[in-house]
Design an enzyme around this catalytic site. Structure first.
Site, PDB file in Angstrom:
ATOM      1  CG  HIS A  67      45.156  42.128  41.713  1.00  0.00           C
ATOM      2  ND1 HIS A  67      44.657  43.026  42.627  1.00  0.00           N
ATOM      3  CD2 HIS A  67      46.092  42.793  41.011  1.00  0.00           C
ATOM      4  CE1 HIS A  67      45.267  44.183  42.485  1.00  0.00           C
ATOM      5  NE2 HIS A  67      46.142  44.096  41.511  1.00  0.00           N
TER       6      HIS A  67
HETATM    7  O1  RIB Z   1      42.453  44.714  38.879  1.00  0.00           O
HETATM    8  C1  RIB Z   1      43.237  43.539  38.795  1.00  0.00           C
HETATM    9  C2  RIB Z   1      42.669  42.590  37.797  1.00  0.00           C
HETATM   10  O2  RIB Z   1      42.773  43.155  36.491  1.00  0.00           O
HETATM   11  C3  RIB Z   1      43.435  41.246  37.731  1.00  0.00           C
HETATM   12  O3  RIB Z   1      42.551  40.220  37.367  1.00  0.00           O
HETATM   13  C4  RIB Z   1      44.422  41.481  36.633  1.00  0.00           C
HETATM   14  O4  RIB Z   1      44.813  40.267  35.978  1.00  0.00           O
HETATM   15  C5  RIB Z   1      43.622  42.331  35.693  1.00  0.00           C
HETATM   16  O5  RIB Z   1      42.825  41.467  34.906  1.00  0.00           O
END
Ligand code: RIB
Ligand code: CA
Length: 308
Positions: free
Chosen positions: A237
């Protein structure tokens, strides 16, 4: 080469850790500073993690404390993915660096002034710090060139069926940021859940060096959660938000109008886009990422981490 001045606002967090590791080995960036925000785990831990990661990765940029809770809603954490310590319960040596006390909103503002309107803000946690900075410093919106954020989704959620975790943690902050007028690149789940690094690829990464091995080890806690939810591997992500500005050719998306639901019960925290709607919003405020060249992304991640 003219470096791109960047700021990283984060909630480490295992994928935040990889994002920082990558950022520090991208010479195209001038990292002005890092700020921590409550998100995956409590801010006390995200701040400590960010400091210790900076030290472990050999970085020298200052790390600042941030918001301990969202603007309005109660904090929520994601121990189930990131472990109680936020780094997959892998421990790091304590950073010997000076503990910064300037709050994140002020530190971001100072960096934006120093960058003279060229600052790219990479936000990979809840948007509380960014919203507070914009509220406290009225001229900040004109000083930030672009916000590249990991968050949101034009379709499904991961924190709820409707909402992605970063947005769901602080929908009101996210709504303010999406209405700020600052150009936004939204690296949301539509794209990031296609950026899955397999366990075998993580093991190959670990063989590169101790830094990469730490990242693999920290990812183990979340792998079990991912597998239980149908994903065999680690979703990159946050790394996608760090890499998009330098490797845009790996990604594809569309300009869209995006608004954040702050009143709904079922839809609280949903990023509502007009991408698939006949009825369009009267604004286009974000470039919404929809696809990624996964193999190309993994190759870039391996190449950059190999620089440690
Ligand atoms: O949905 C994924 C996000 O939420 C990423 O930034 C992970 O680190 C959490 O913060
Ligand atoms: Ca994060």
């Amino acid at each position: 080469m003219t470096k791109i001045p960047v700021w990283l606002d984060c909630d480490p967090g295992v994928d935040d850790a990889m994002a920082l590791a990558l950022l520090l080995k991208c010479p195209e960036y001038q990292l002005m500073g890092v700020s921590a925000v409550a998100g995956n785990v409590e801010e006390e831990k995200t701040f400590s993690n960010a400091r210790n990661l900076m030290h472990f990765f050999g970085g020298t940029a200052p790390v600042y404390p941030g918001a301990k809770k969202p603007l309005f809603r109660e904090p929520r954490t994601a121990y189930f993915v990131h472990g109680e310590n936020g780094l997959g319960n892998v421990t790091l040596p304590e950073s010997p660096q000076k503990v910064q006390t300037l709050p994140a909103p002020d530190a971001i503002y100072e960096a934006a002034k120093a960058a003279d309107g060229e600052l790219v803000l990479i936000a990979i946690g809840p948007l509380t710090n960014v919203a507070l900075a914009l509220m406290k410093h009225g001229s900040l919106g004109k000083l930030i060139k672009q916000i590249v954020l990991m968050g949101g989704s034009a379709s499904y959620g991961n924190a709820t069926p409707a909402a992605e975790a970063n947005i769901f943690c602080d929908p009101e902050a996210a709504s303010l940021v999406f209405q700020s007028g600052i150009p936004i690149v939204m690296c949301g789940l539509d794209m990031t859940l296609k950026a899955i690094m397999s366990p075998r690829e993580l093991d190959a990464m670990a063989a590169l060096n101790p830094t990469a091995r730490f990242l693999r080890d920290a990812a183990q806690h979340g792998l079990a959660y991912s597998k239980a939810h149908g994903f065999d591997g680690m979703a990159l992500h946050d790394p996608t938000a760090v890499l998009y500005p330098l490797y845009p050719q790996l990604f594809s998306g569309e300009e869209a109008g995006v608004a954040v639901e702050t009143k709904g019960s079922v839809t609280y925290g949903k990023t509502v886009t007009d991408l698939y709607s006949d009825k369009q919003f009267p604004f286009k405020n974000a470039l919404v990422m929809l696809d990624v060249n996964r193999e190309g992304l993994i190759a870039v991640v391996m190449d950059i981490l190999n620089r440690y």
